[in-house]
Design a protein around this motif. Structure first.
Motif, mmCIF file in Angstrom:
data_model
loop_
_atom_site.group_PDB
_atom_site.id
_atom_site.type_symbol
_atom_site.label_atom_id
_atom_site.label_comp_id
_atom_site.label_asym_id
_atom_site.label_seq_id
_atom_site.Cartn_x
_atom_site.Cartn_y
_atom_site.Cartn_z
ATOM 1 N N LYS A 231 0.845 -1.195 0.000
ATOM 2 C CA LYS A 231 0.000 0.000 0.000
ATOM 3 C C LYS A 231 0.885 1.252 0.000
ATOM 4 C CE LYS A 231 -3.447 -2.516 2.570
ATOM 5 N NZ LYS A 231 -3.879 -2.837 3.930
ATOM 6 N N ILE A 232 1.059 1.828 -1.164
ATOM 7 C CA ILE A 232 1.950 2.976 -1.332
ATOM 8 C C ILE A 232 1.278 4.279 -0.891
ATOM 9 C CG2 ILE A 232 3.264 4.338 -3.008
ATOM 10 C CD1 ILE A 232 3.386 1.774 -4.712
ATOM 11 N N PHE A 233 -0.020 4.377 -1.094
ATOM 12 C CA PHE A 233 -0.730 5.647 -0.885
ATOM 13 C C PHE A 233 -1.536 5.666 0.407
ATOM 14 C CE2 PHE A 233 -0.539 4.970 -5.548
ATOM 15 C CZ PHE A 233 0.352 5.988 -5.830
ATOM 16 N N ASN A 234 -1.634 6.851 1.000
ATOM 17 C CA ASN A 234 -2.435 7.081 2.192
ATOM 18 C C ASN A 234 -3.738 7.781 1.818
ATOM 19 O OD1 ASN A 234 -0.321 6.122 3.759
ATOM 20 N ND2 ASN A 234 0.490 8.150 4.200
ATOM 21 N N GLY A 235 -4.825 7.381 2.435
ATOM 22 C CA GLY A 235 -6.099 8.075 2.283
ATOM 23 C C GLY A 235 -6.513 8.293 0.852
ATOM 24 N N ASN A 236 -6.908 9.545 0.532
ATOM 25 C CA ASN A 236 -7.388 9.888 -0.810
ATOM 26 C C ASN A 236 -6.314 9.810 -1.885
ATOM 27 O OD1 ASN A 236 -10.036 10.282 -0.017
ATOM 28 N ND2 ASN A 236 -9.684 12.438 0.482
ATOM 29 N N GLY B 3 3.974 13.548 -5.234
ATOM 30 C CA GLY B 3 4.649 13.297 -3.960
ATOM 31 C C GLY B 3 3.946 12.321 -3.034
ATOM 32 N N SER B 4 2.822 11.767 -3.450
ATOM 33 C CA SER B 4 2.069 10.894 -2.549
ATOM 34 C C SER B 4 2.690 9.505 -2.377
ATOM 35 C CB SER B 4 0.616 10.768 -3.015
ATOM 36 O OG SER B 4 0.548 10.192 -4.290
ATOM 37 N N CYS B 5 3.672 9.161 -3.165
ATOM 38 C CA CYS B 5 4.338 7.853 -3.050
ATOM 39 C C CYS B 5 5.602 7.950 -2.198
ATOM 40 C CB CYS B 5 4.665 7.290 -4.427
ATOM 41 S SG CYS B 5 5.957 8.201 -5.323
ATOM 42 N N THR B 6 5.740 9.019 -1.431
ATOM 43 C CA THR B 6 6.928 9.251 -0.621
ATOM 44 C C THR B 6 7.095 8.179 0.451
ATOM 45 O OG1 THR B 6 6.788 11.629 -0.980
ATOM 46 C CG2 THR B 6 8.049 10.908 0.916
ATOM 47 N N VAL B 7 8.302 7.658 0.568
ATOM 48 C CA VAL B 7 8.641 6.649 1.565
ATOM 49 C C VAL B 7 10.031 6.930 2.125
ATOM 50 C CG1 VAL B 7 7.198 4.809 0.571
ATOM 51 C CG2 VAL B 7 9.558 5.079 -0.212
ATOM 52 N N GLN B 8 10.325 6.319 3.255
ATOM 53 C CA GLN B 8 11.682 6.320 3.806
ATOM 54 C C GLN B 8 12.342 5.038 3.345
ATOM 55 O OE1 GLN B 8 13.317 8.605 5.958
ATOM 56 N NE2 GLN B 8 15.088 7.343 5.463
ATOM 57 N N VAL B 9 13.535 5.132 2.818
ATOM 58 C CA VAL B 9 14.243 3.944 2.332
ATOM 59 C C VAL B 9 15.577 3.839 3.049
ATOM 60 C CG1 VAL B 9 15.184 2.772 0.316
ATOM 61 C CG2 VAL B 9 13.189 4.253 0.055
ATOM 62 N N ASP B 10 15.817 2.671 3.613
ATOM 63 C CA ASP B 10 17.114 2.377 4.214
ATOM 64 C C ASP B 10 17.763 1.286 3.382
ATOM 65 O OD1 ASP B 10 16.849 4.164 6.419
ATOM 66 O OD2 ASP B 10 15.506 2.728 7.376
ATOM 67 N N GLY B 11 18.915 1.582 2.824
ATOM 68 C CA GLY B 11 19.621 0.629 1.980
ATOM 69 C C GLY B 11 20.137 1.306 0.729
ATOM 70 N N GLU C 121 2.556 8.664 7.802
ATOM 71 C CA GLU C 121 1.189 9.170 7.683
ATOM 72 C C GLU C 121 1.140 10.454 6.857
ATOM 73 O OE1 GLU C 121 -0.403 10.522 11.452
ATOM 74 O OE2 GLU C 121 1.497 11.453 11.960
ATOM 75 N N GLY C 122 -0.078 10.829 6.440
ATOM 76 C CA GLY C 122 -0.308 12.059 5.692
ATOM 77 C C GLY C 122 -0.383 11.820 4.201
ATOM 78 N N PHE C 123 -1.069 12.721 3.519
ATOM 79 C CA PHE C 123 -1.253 12.589 2.072
ATOM 80 C C PHE C 123 0.076 12.425 1.351
ATOM 81 C CE2 PHE C 123 -1.848 14.183 -2.250
ATOM 82 C CZ PHE C 123 -2.970 13.466 -2.657
#
Length: 120
Positions: free
Chosen positions: A29-34, A47-55, A97-99
């Motif tokens: 699940k890449i997206f939050n909410g709407n 920007g809704s596909c923003t994630v933290q990546v370690d590696g 969390e967040g859009f």
């Protein structure tokens, strides 16, 4: 082949694969909410596909550099647009969390879902 850990799942991909496409193909699940219905489908515009990546991943490209220069985005630090990120080695991914995924609480980590529930 690099291993990707996200939302309690572990899967492999090829070196250089696009992170957004890898996560999508593995039902993460890449997206939050709407953002599930209001997004740019991986073009680097929303920007809704923003994630933290370690590696090991590719360095930010010009789209991400512009995105991170925007005043409302700078607080996101080193979070990445998954659609602009190539997997270069083993990684662990976290969604906030967040859009735009720029909140402080995690929605899911590499180990699985957290207690945060995003209401659409």
């Amino acid at each position: 082949m690099p291993q990707v850990k996200a939302q309690g799942k572990t899967f492999e991909c090829n070196v250089g694969d696009n992170l957004y496409q890898v996560l999508s193909a593995n039902d993460v699940k890449i997206f939050n909410g709407n953002a599930k219905t209001i997004n740019c489908s991986g073009n680097g515009a929303c920007g809704s596909c923003t994630v933290q990546v370690d590696g090991k991943v590719s360095p930010p490209n010009w789209i991400e550099n512009i995105w991170h220069s925007l005043p409302f985005v700078t607080a996101m630090g080193d979070r990445r647009l998954s659609c602009q990120t190539q997997v270069l080695g083993d990684i662990e991914v976290i969604k906030y969390e967040g859009f735009l995924g720029r909140g402080a609480a995690t929605v899911w980590t590499s180990a699985g879902d957290t207690d945060i529930k995003i209401i659409a």
